[in-house]
Design an enzyme around this catalytic site. Structure first.
Site, PDB file in Angstrom:
ATOM      1  N   THR A  75     -11.392  62.180 -21.209  1.00  0.00           N
ATOM      2  CA  THR A  75     -11.691  62.494 -19.805  1.00  0.00           C
ATOM      3  C   THR A  75     -13.145  62.156 -19.507  1.00  0.00           C
ATOM      4  O   THR A  75     -13.452  61.612 -18.441  1.00  0.00           O
ATOM      5  CB  THR A  75     -11.448  63.991 -19.506  1.00  0.00           C
ATOM      6  N   GLY A 102     -15.302  68.949 -21.401  1.00  0.00           N
ATOM      7  CA  GLY A 102     -13.871  68.736 -21.619  1.00  0.00           C
ATOM      8  C   GLY A 102     -13.648  67.698 -22.703  1.00  0.00           C
ATOM      9  O   GLY A 102     -14.517  67.483 -23.560  1.00  0.00           O
ATOM     10  N   GLU A 134     -27.183  70.787 -22.521  1.00  0.00           N
ATOM     11  CA  GLU A 134     -27.239  71.939 -21.624  1.00  0.00           C
ATOM     12  C   GLU A 134     -28.173  72.975 -22.248  1.00  0.00           C
ATOM     13  O   GLU A 134     -28.689  72.778 -23.331  1.00  0.00           O
ATOM     14  CB  GLU A 134     -25.829  72.521 -21.447  1.00  0.00           C
ATOM     15  N   GLU A 178     -20.233  67.143 -22.002  1.00  0.00           N
ATOM     16  CA  GLU A 178     -20.075  67.945 -23.228  1.00  0.00           C
ATOM     17  C   GLU A 178     -18.630  67.765 -23.667  1.00  0.00           C
ATOM     18  O   GLU A 178     -17.710  68.287 -23.040  1.00  0.00           O
ATOM     19  CB  GLU A 178     -20.356  69.418 -22.943  1.00  0.00           C
TER      20      GLU A 178
END
Ligand code: NAD
Length: 493
Positions: free
Chosen positions: A230, A226, A461, A248
Site C-alpha cells: 500500500t 500500513g 515519526e 511507516e
C-alpha cells in the site's frame, strides 16, 4: 446495531450516498456495526472544512492548541475503560492489552505533543556580522493521516496529535477494519469543543476514501502507516504531486539471542515480542535467531511456553491471545504455515485455527505457531506474515547472526539479547533497522525517532521528527550590514 459516522466540520454524518460497510467483531465473526463507505465526495467536503478552519487554528498561540490537545487526552483517559472494550471488540485483541497499551498510549500521544508544541523551536544561523538567517517552521496546511487496524487509536492519534500540535488541520482515515475508536474520538473532539474542521475523520476503504485523500491536491502531506505494498501505491500517486510523505510500513524483525543473555528475561520478553496482539504488531520479532550452543534448550523452553499461551475470548482476563482481525487474514496466516511446510519447515507447535467455545465459536482464532528448519531465503522467512507465527534458526557466530538478520528486504526493528555490551553496540551499528532494542522490547520513549529503513518505510515519526514532518521550513535571511565586496560582485544563486 451502531452506525459509525464520519466527522466533518464538527458534525457526525453518514456517507453522502448512504452506502455503508459492515464492521465485524473478529472474536465472534459477526457484523456488529456499520461504517460509511466514503469516497471522493466526503473527502472533498472535509477538505473544505479543514481549509476553512486552518487560518484560525494555525494562528492560535501554541499554548492554546496545546490546551485543546491536553483536553482530548483527559477525555480519552476518562473514557479509557469504554475505549479499551471498544478496541478489543473491534480488533479481537485481549481487552487487558487494550487497557494496558492501546488506550494509555493514545492518551500519551496527545499529552506528549501537547507539551512538545510549546517547546518546538527552530534554528538561526549567523552569517558572520553580515547577516542573520532564521528558519520559520510553518504548518504544512492540511495533513492526510491514514492508519492501520492493528493498534487503531494508538496509531491514529500518533499522527493526528503532532499534525494538530504543529498547527495543521487534518483529514484522517482510520482502517475500515477497526473504525470504532476513531468514531469515539470524533465524539470526544465534539465534547472537547475542538473547533469544527480542525480534525475531520473519514471512514471507508483504502481504495476509495484513502485513495481520494492521497490524490487530493489540497493536501500537501500524507502520513501513512500500513502495508509495504500500500505504501508503494501511495508513493506512486503522491510523488508526481510532490507531496511530503511519511511511510511507516511492514517488517520482518530479527531477534538475536546469544548464549550469554539473561535467559529468563529473554524468554519472557521473546514470548511477548512474538505473540503480543496475536503477532499483529509491526515491531514483533518474527525471526528468532539463536546461538547454536543455546538453540536446543531455547527451542524446548520456547515451544513449551508458546504452546501454553491461552488463546480465547478477548474479554476474559486470562486470555493472552485473542482473535486475528479477519477471516481473510486468518486464511493468509494459515497459507504461510502451509507454505512453510512446503519450503521444508517443521511446525513445532500450533499452525492451526482454534475453536473457542461459547460466544466466540465463530471467531477467527489461531494458535501461537513456531516453525524450525526453514532456509533463510525462503518466502516464509522473507515475507511479512503479521500473525502469531515465528521461525527459529541457529547461528554459530556474531557475523553469521548479523548476516541472517539483515538478509531480508525489510528494516524496521531488531532485538538483541546479550550481556556482552560491546557486542550489543557493535551489532546495533551493523543491523539494518530503524530501531534496535537491546535486552528489551517495545520500551518506548516518544522523543525517539520511530520508523524503518529499506522496505519498512521512509521518514521517521516521534518527537521533533514528527513536528518537522508536519511543518515546512522557510529560511529568512536578513542582511545586517554591507559586506566589503557587495556591489562589486554579481550575486550568486
Ligand atoms: P493496509 O496497507 O492494508 O492499510 C492501511 C491503511 O491504508 C488503511 O486505512 C487502508 O484503508 C488504507 N489504504 C489501503 N489502500 C490504500 C490506498 N490505495 N490509498 C490510500 N489508503 C489506502 O495495512 P493494514 O493491513 O491495515 O495494516 C497492516 C500493515 O501495517 C502491516 O504490514 C504492518 O506491518 C503495518 N504496520 C506498520 C507499522 C509501522 O509503524 N511501521 C505499524 C503498524 C502496522
Amino acid at each position: 446495531m451502531e452506525e459509525i459516522k464520519n466527522y466533518i466540520n464538527g458534525e457526525l454524518l453518514p456517507a453522502v450516498s448512504g452506502r455503508r460497510l459492515d464492521n465485524f467483531a473478529p472474536a465472534t465473526g459477526e457484523v456488529y456495526s456499520h461504517l460509511p463507505d466514503s469516497g471522493e465526495q466526503e473527502v472533498a467536503v472535509a477538505i473544505v472544512a479543514a481549509q476553512t478552519a486552518f487560518p484560525q487554528w494555525s494562528s492560535l498561540a501554541a499554548e492554546e492548541r496545546s490546551r485543546y490537545l491536553f483536553r482530548l487526552a483527559d477525555l480519552i483517559e476518562q473514557r479509557a475503560e469504554e475505549l479499551a472494550l471498544a478496541e478489543s471488540i473491534d480488533t479481537g485483541k485481549p481487552v487487558a492489552l487494550a487497557r494496558a497499551v492501546d488506550i494509555p498510549r493514545a492518551v500519551s500521544n496527545f499529552r506528549f505533543f501537547a507539551a512538545a508544541a510549546t517547546q518546538f523551536a527552530s534554528e538561526s544561523h549567523a552569517t558572520g556580522k553580515q547577516a542573520i538567517n532564521y528558519t520559520l517552521r510553518q504548518p504544512v496546511g492540511l495533513a492526510g493521516c491514514i492508519s492501520p487496524w492493528n493498534l487503531p487509536l494508538y496509531l491514529f492519534t500518533w499522527k493526528i496529535a503532532p499534525a494538530l500540535a504543529a498547527g495543521n488541520c487534518v483529514v484522517g482515515k482510520p482502517s475500515e477494519l477497526a473504525p470504532m475508536t476513531a468514531y469515539r474520538l470524533a465524539e470526544i473532539c465534539r465534547a472537547a469543543e475542538l473547533p469544527p474542521g480542525v480534525l475531520n475523520i473519514i471512514h471507508g476503504t483504502g481504495e476509495r476514501a484513502g485513495a481520494a485523500l492521497v490524490a487530493a491536491p489540497q493536501i500537501p502531506a500524507i502520513s501513512f502507516t500500513g502495508g509495504t505494498k500500500t505504501g508503494a501505491a501511495i508513493a506512486a500517486v503522491a510523488a508526481p504531486r510532490f507531496k511530503k510523505l511519511s511511510l511507516e510500513l511492514g517488517g520482518k524483525n530479527p531477534v538475536l539471542v546469544f548464549a550469554d543473555c539473561d535467559y529468563p528475561a529473554m524468554l519472557r520478553t521473546t514470548l511477548r515480542s512474538s505473540f503480543s496482539n496475536q503477532g499483529e504488531i509491526c515491531l514483533c520479532g518474527s525471526r528468532l535467531l539463536v546461538e547454536a550452543s543455546l538453540y536446543e534448550k531455547f527451542k524446548k523452553d520456547f515451544v513449551a511456553a508458546a504452546a501454553a499461551l491461552k488463546v480465547g475470548d478477548p474479554l476474559l482476563a486470562e486470555t493472552q491471545l485473542g482473535a486475528v482481525i479477519s477471516r481473510q487474514h486468518l486464511e493468509k496466516i494459515l497459507s504461510y504455515v502451509d507454505l512453510a511446510q512446503r519450503e521444508g519447515g517443521r511446525v513445532l507447535c500450533g499452525g492451526h485455527p482454534v475453536k473457542v467455545a461459547g460466544r466466540c465459536a465463530h471467531g477467527w482464532f489461531m494458535t501461537p505457531t513456531v516453525i524450525a528448519d526453514l532456509p533463510p531465503a525462503c518466502r516464509t522467512n522473507q515475507e511479512e506474515i503479521f500473525g502469531p507465527v515465528v521461525s527459529l534458526a541457529p547461528f554459530e557466530s556474531e557475523e553469521e547472526a548479523l548476516q541472517l538478520a539483515n538478509n531480508v528486504p525489510y528494516g524496521l526493528a531488531a532485538i538483541v539479547w546479550t550481556e556482552n555490551l560491546t557486542r550489543a553496540h557493535r551489532l546495533a551499528h551493523g543491523l539494518q533497522a530503524g530501531m534496535v532494542w537491546i535486552n528489551c522490547w517495545m520500551l518506548r520513549d516518544l522523543r525517539t525517532p520511530f520508523g524503518g529503513m529499506k522496505n519498512s518505510g521512509v521518514g521517521r515519526e516521534g518527537g521533533w521528527e514528527a513536528l518537522r514532518f508536519f511543518t515546512e521550513p522557510k529560511n529568512i535571511c536578513v542582511k545586517l550590514r554591507e559586506s566589503p565586496q557587495s556591489g562589486s560582485l554579481p550575486n550568486h544563486d
